[in-house]
Design a protein around this motif. Structure first.
Motif, PDB file in Angstrom:
ATOM      1  N   LYS A  60      50.493  47.688  39.794  1.00  0.00           N
ATOM      2  CA  LYS A  60      51.563  46.700  39.901  1.00  0.00           C
ATOM      3  C   LYS A  60      51.109  45.535  40.790  1.00  0.00           C
ATOM      4  CE  LYS A  60      56.201  46.206  41.712  1.00  0.00           C
ATOM      5  NZ  LYS A  60      57.238  46.835  42.513  1.00  0.00           N
ATOM      6  N   ASP A  61      50.467  45.859  41.916  1.00  0.00           N
ATOM      7  CA  ASP A  61      49.939  44.807  42.787  1.00  0.00           C
ATOM      8  C   ASP A  61      48.891  43.971  42.071  1.00  0.00           C
ATOM      9  OD1 ASP A  61      51.572  45.536  44.847  1.00  0.00           O
ATOM     10  OD2 ASP A  61      50.016  46.613  45.972  1.00  0.00           O
ATOM     11  N   PHE A  62      48.013  44.630  41.327  1.00  0.00           N
ATOM     12  CA  PHE A  62      46.977  43.907  40.585  1.00  0.00           C
ATOM     13  C   PHE A  62      47.592  42.946  39.571  1.00  0.00           C
ATOM     14  CE2 PHE A  62      44.377  43.673  36.733  1.00  0.00           C
ATOM     15  CZ  PHE A  62      43.284  42.988  37.242  1.00  0.00           C
ATOM     16  N   GLU A  63      48.594  43.410  38.844  1.00  0.00           N
ATOM     17  CA  GLU A  63      49.230  42.547  37.840  1.00  0.00           C
ATOM     18  C   GLU A  63      49.925  41.349  38.497  1.00  0.00           C
ATOM     19  OE1 GLU A  63      48.960  42.527  34.596  1.00  0.00           O
ATOM     20  OE2 GLU A  63      47.620  44.251  34.729  1.00  0.00           O
ATOM     21  N   ALA A  68      49.532  35.492  39.500  1.00  0.00           N
ATOM     22  CA  ALA A  68      49.535  34.400  40.473  1.00  0.00           C
ATOM     23  C   ALA A  68      48.203  33.642  40.471  1.00  0.00           C
ATOM     24  CB  ALA A  68      49.805  34.957  41.873  1.00  0.00           C
ATOM     25  N   ASP A  69      47.290  33.975  39.589  1.00  0.00           N
ATOM     26  CA  ASP A  69      45.964  33.344  39.448  1.00  0.00           C
ATOM     27  C   ASP A  69      45.132  33.432  40.727  1.00  0.00           C
ATOM     28  OD1 ASP A  69      46.149  32.670  36.801  1.00  0.00           O
ATOM     29  OD2 ASP A  69      47.075  30.721  37.210  1.00  0.00           O
ATOM     30  N   ILE A  70      45.168  34.593  41.367  1.00  0.00           N
ATOM     31  CA  ILE A  70      44.320  34.810  42.542  1.00  0.00           C
ATOM     32  C   ILE A  70      42.891  35.114  42.111  1.00  0.00           C
ATOM     33  CG2 ILE A  70      43.910  36.386  44.478  1.00  0.00           C
ATOM     34  CD1 ILE A  70      46.926  36.548  44.812  1.00  0.00           C
ATOM     35  N   PHE A  71      42.748  35.859  41.018  1.00  0.00           N
ATOM     36  CA  PHE A  71      41.429  36.249  40.528  1.00  0.00           C
ATOM     37  C   PHE A  71      40.920  35.224  39.518  1.00  0.00           C
ATOM     38  CE2 PHE A  71      43.667  40.346  41.304  1.00  0.00           C
ATOM     39  CZ  PHE A  71      42.964  40.691  42.440  1.00  0.00           C
ATOM     40  N   GLN A  72      39.676  34.830  39.649  1.00  0.00           N
ATOM     41  CA  GLN A  72      39.085  33.872  38.709  1.00  0.00           C
ATOM     42  C   GLN A  72      38.529  34.576  37.473  1.00  0.00           C
ATOM     43  OE1 GLN A  72      36.167  31.686  40.880  1.00  0.00           O
ATOM     44  NE2 GLN A  72      37.668  30.720  42.215  1.00  0.00           N
ATOM     45  N   SER A  73      38.143  35.833  37.594  1.00  0.00           N
ATOM     46  CA  SER A  73      37.468  36.515  36.501  1.00  0.00           C
ATOM     47  C   SER A  73      38.437  37.211  35.540  1.00  0.00           C
ATOM     48  CB  SER A  73      36.497  37.561  37.050  1.00  0.00           C
ATOM     49  OG  SER A  73      37.212  38.519  37.803  1.00  0.00           O
ATOM     50  N   THR A  74      39.734  37.182  35.760  1.00  0.00           N
ATOM     51  CA  THR A  74      40.675  37.900  34.889  1.00  0.00           C
ATOM     52  C   THR A  74      41.607  36.952  34.152  1.00  0.00           C
ATOM     53  OG1 THR A  74      42.227  38.164  36.709  1.00  0.00           O
ATOM     54  CG2 THR A  74      40.659  39.953  36.345  1.00  0.00           C
TER      55      THR A  74
END
Length: 75
Positions: A60-63, A68-74
């Motif tokens: 849930k935290d990951f989603e 929120a576009d924190i990760f650039q690779s996903t």
């Protein structure tokens, strides 16, 4: 001993007597500090971690972070 004279100073065993007193005091103080740290800091911290991870949902935290576009690779 006549009035006005000082008593003989203790020469033999003075260091051992003082060290025994100070070592016992240091051990008592160290045990007190260790116990207060264990019950005042370590145990509440362990309980807080256990409470957090008991109901934690990492997916849930990951989603939420991915949305929120924190990760650039996903993206």
């Amino acid at each position: 001993m006549s009035p006005g004279t000082l008593p003989e100073p203790q020469i033999c065993g003075l260091l051992a007597k003082r060290l025994r007193f100070h070592i016992v005091g240091a051990i008592i103080v160290a045990l007190g500090v260790a116990a207060s740290y264990k019950f005042g800091v370590a145990e509440p911290r362990k309980k807080a971690y256990a409470d957090f991870y008991r109901n934690h949902d990492s997916m849930k935290d990951f989603e939420e972070m991915r949305k929120a576009d924190i990760f650039q690779s996903t993206k």
